[in-house]
Design an enzyme around this catalytic site. Structure first.
Site, PDB file in Angstrom:
ATOM      1  N   PHE A 157       0.845  -1.194   0.000  1.00  0.00           N
ATOM      2  CA  PHE A 157       0.000   0.000   0.000  1.00  0.00           C
ATOM      3  C   PHE A 157       0.877   1.239   0.000  1.00  0.00           C
ATOM      4  O   PHE A 157       2.075   1.192   0.314  1.00  0.00           O
ATOM      5  CB  PHE A 157      -0.940   0.011   1.214  1.00  0.00           C
ATOM      6  CG  PHE A 157      -0.223   0.052   2.542  1.00  0.00           C
ATOM      7  CD1 PHE A 157       0.044   1.269   3.172  1.00  0.00           C
ATOM      8  CD2 PHE A 157       0.194  -1.116   3.161  1.00  0.00           C
ATOM      9  CE1 PHE A 157       0.709   1.312   4.381  1.00  0.00           C
ATOM     10  CE2 PHE A 157       0.855  -1.086   4.382  1.00  0.00           C
ATOM     11  CZ  PHE A 157       1.121   0.130   4.995  1.00  0.00           C
ATOM     12  N   CYS A 158       0.280   2.376  -0.378  1.00  0.00           N
ATOM     13  CA  CYS A 158       0.968   3.662  -0.367  1.00  0.00           C
ATOM     14  C   CYS A 158      -0.084   4.757  -0.224  1.00  0.00           C
ATOM     15  O   CYS A 158      -1.252   4.468   0.008  1.00  0.00           O
ATOM     16  CB  CYS A 158       1.803   3.855  -1.634  1.00  0.00           C
ATOM     17  SG  CYS A 158       0.827   3.795  -3.154  1.00  0.00           S
ATOM     18  N   THR A 159       0.299   5.995  -0.379  1.00  0.00           N
ATOM     19  CA  THR A 159      -0.612   7.115  -0.101  1.00  0.00           C
ATOM     20  C   THR A 159      -1.831   7.122  -1.011  1.00  0.00           C
ATOM     21  O   THR A 159      -2.966   7.108  -0.552  1.00  0.00           O
ATOM     22  CB  THR A 159       0.132   8.454  -0.221  1.00  0.00           C
ATOM     23  OG1 THR A 159       1.292   8.426   0.594  1.00  0.00           O
ATOM     24  CG2 THR A 159      -0.766   9.605   0.215  1.00  0.00           C
TER      25      THR A 159
ATOM     26  N   ILE B 219      -4.020   4.657   0.685  1.00  0.00           N
ATOM     27  CA  ILE B 219      -4.461   4.954   2.054  1.00  0.00           C
ATOM     28  C   ILE B 219      -5.558   6.007   2.050  1.00  0.00           C
ATOM     29  O   ILE B 219      -6.512   5.932   2.832  1.00  0.00           O
ATOM     30  CB  ILE B 219      -3.265   5.449   2.894  1.00  0.00           C
ATOM     31  CG1 ILE B 219      -2.158   4.403   2.934  1.00  0.00           C
ATOM     32  CG2 ILE B 219      -3.705   5.800   4.316  1.00  0.00           C
ATOM     33  CD1 ILE B 219      -0.808   4.971   3.327  1.00  0.00           C
TER      34      ILE B 219
END
Length: 308
Positions: A180-182, A209
């Site tokens: 996952f990332c921003t 996210i």
């Protein structure tokens, strides 16, 4: 309702004429009073923009429908949030080799990509004990919030991710990998890289996210802390409410309320993360700059260098 709309967007798509797009995209942004940053590369578009809601939607419509883009951005998705103050002070359209820099030639989500997992299905996936959960963001981002049980690669840049994978993961042992990332862009590209490396079952959080915090009720959330964002909000919480963090002008590290109480914190000059790393020359420049910022505020103006 807050006055300004922020739209975070990206799409991996072949744009061989991306250099020719720079001028018309910048012109369209200025025509609609949009500020922020957009990156253009042969592999696609990435960025965050802000302005009055009607202006932002006009610009998004331009990207999705103008013949310049040959209908390649017709399904361009974006994530919205609102703020009382404009989060940007200028508009930039930059040409890049990659819209998110991994530094490995040939890696492209347009060729191969991991399984997209919707925010509402994410909790079930990462609760599987066989799943290895990796936070693909940089160390300073992970430091203010992440998912429970996630591995922090402690990378300073996304370029370090391939080396981390080579040193810590084995495709014969780690059968299920979730990332996952921003906003979804880094983990989408990371999933393409890991598939290239022979990992077979690779997942990533669709929309990142930000979409998770917007979609999943806080009572059901497995997110801990706040999420760093690359604009003047610095960090957001559930429902994308503005968080409690600020940012150091000198080193760009996010600052908690406790950091700002430190004896080493001087607004615009230093913080606990950089006070002993700043040269005397740079400190003198920062002190003078902060003096000008303070004088501009007294005049009711915004200093041109106050926020980048």
């Amino acid at each position: 309702m807050s006055k300004y709309l922020t739209a975070a967007l990206y799409k991996f798509v072949s744009l061989p004429n991306y250099k020719a797009l720079q001028a018309p995209v910048l012109e369209a942004c200025k025509a609609h009073h949009i500020k922020g940053t957009l990156l253009l590369a042969e592999e696609g578009i990435n960025g965050t923009i802000a302005g009055l809601p009607d202006d932002v939607h006009h610009l998004l419509n331009f990207l999705r429908t103008d013949p310049l883009f040959e209908n390649k951005l017709s399904d361009l998705e974006h994530k919205e949030s609102f703020a009382d103050e404009h989060p940007f002070y200028r508009m930039k359209v930059k040409l890049k080799k990659e819209i998110v820099t991994l530094g490995v030639p040939g890696v492209s989500p347009t060729k191969k990509v991991g399984t997209y997992v919707k925010p509402e299905d994410w909790n079930a996936l990462i609760s599987d004990p066989e799943v290895v959960l990796i936070d693909t963001r940089n160390d300073y981002e992970v430091g203010i919030g992440t998912f429970k049980g996630a591995i922090d690669p402690k990378t300073a840049t996304f370029r370090e991710f391939p080396e981390y994978v080579a040193n810590h993961f084995d495709k014969t042992k780690h059968k299920k990998v979730a990332m996952f990332c921003t906003g979804g862009i880094r983990c989408e590209k990371a999933s393409s890289y890991m598939i290239d490396q022979g990992f077979e079952e690779v997942y990533h959080l669709q929309g990142g996210i930000l979409k998770y915090l917007e979609t999943v009720p806080e009572a059901e959330s497995m997110w801990e802390g706040e999420c760093f964002v690359f604009d003047q909000r610095v960090a957001v919480k559930h429902n994308l409410e503005i968080g409690d963090f600020d940012q150091c002008y000198a080193c760009r590290h996010p600052l908690s309320p406790a950091d700002m109480q430190s004896e080493h914190f001087m607004a615009g000059i230093s913080c606990p993360h950089c006070f002993d790393k700043i040269s005397d020359e740079k400190r003198a420049r920062l002190i003078e700059r902060q003096k000008q910022v303070d004088l501009a505020k007294k005049r009711g103006e915004v200093h041109i260098g106050e926020k980048q």
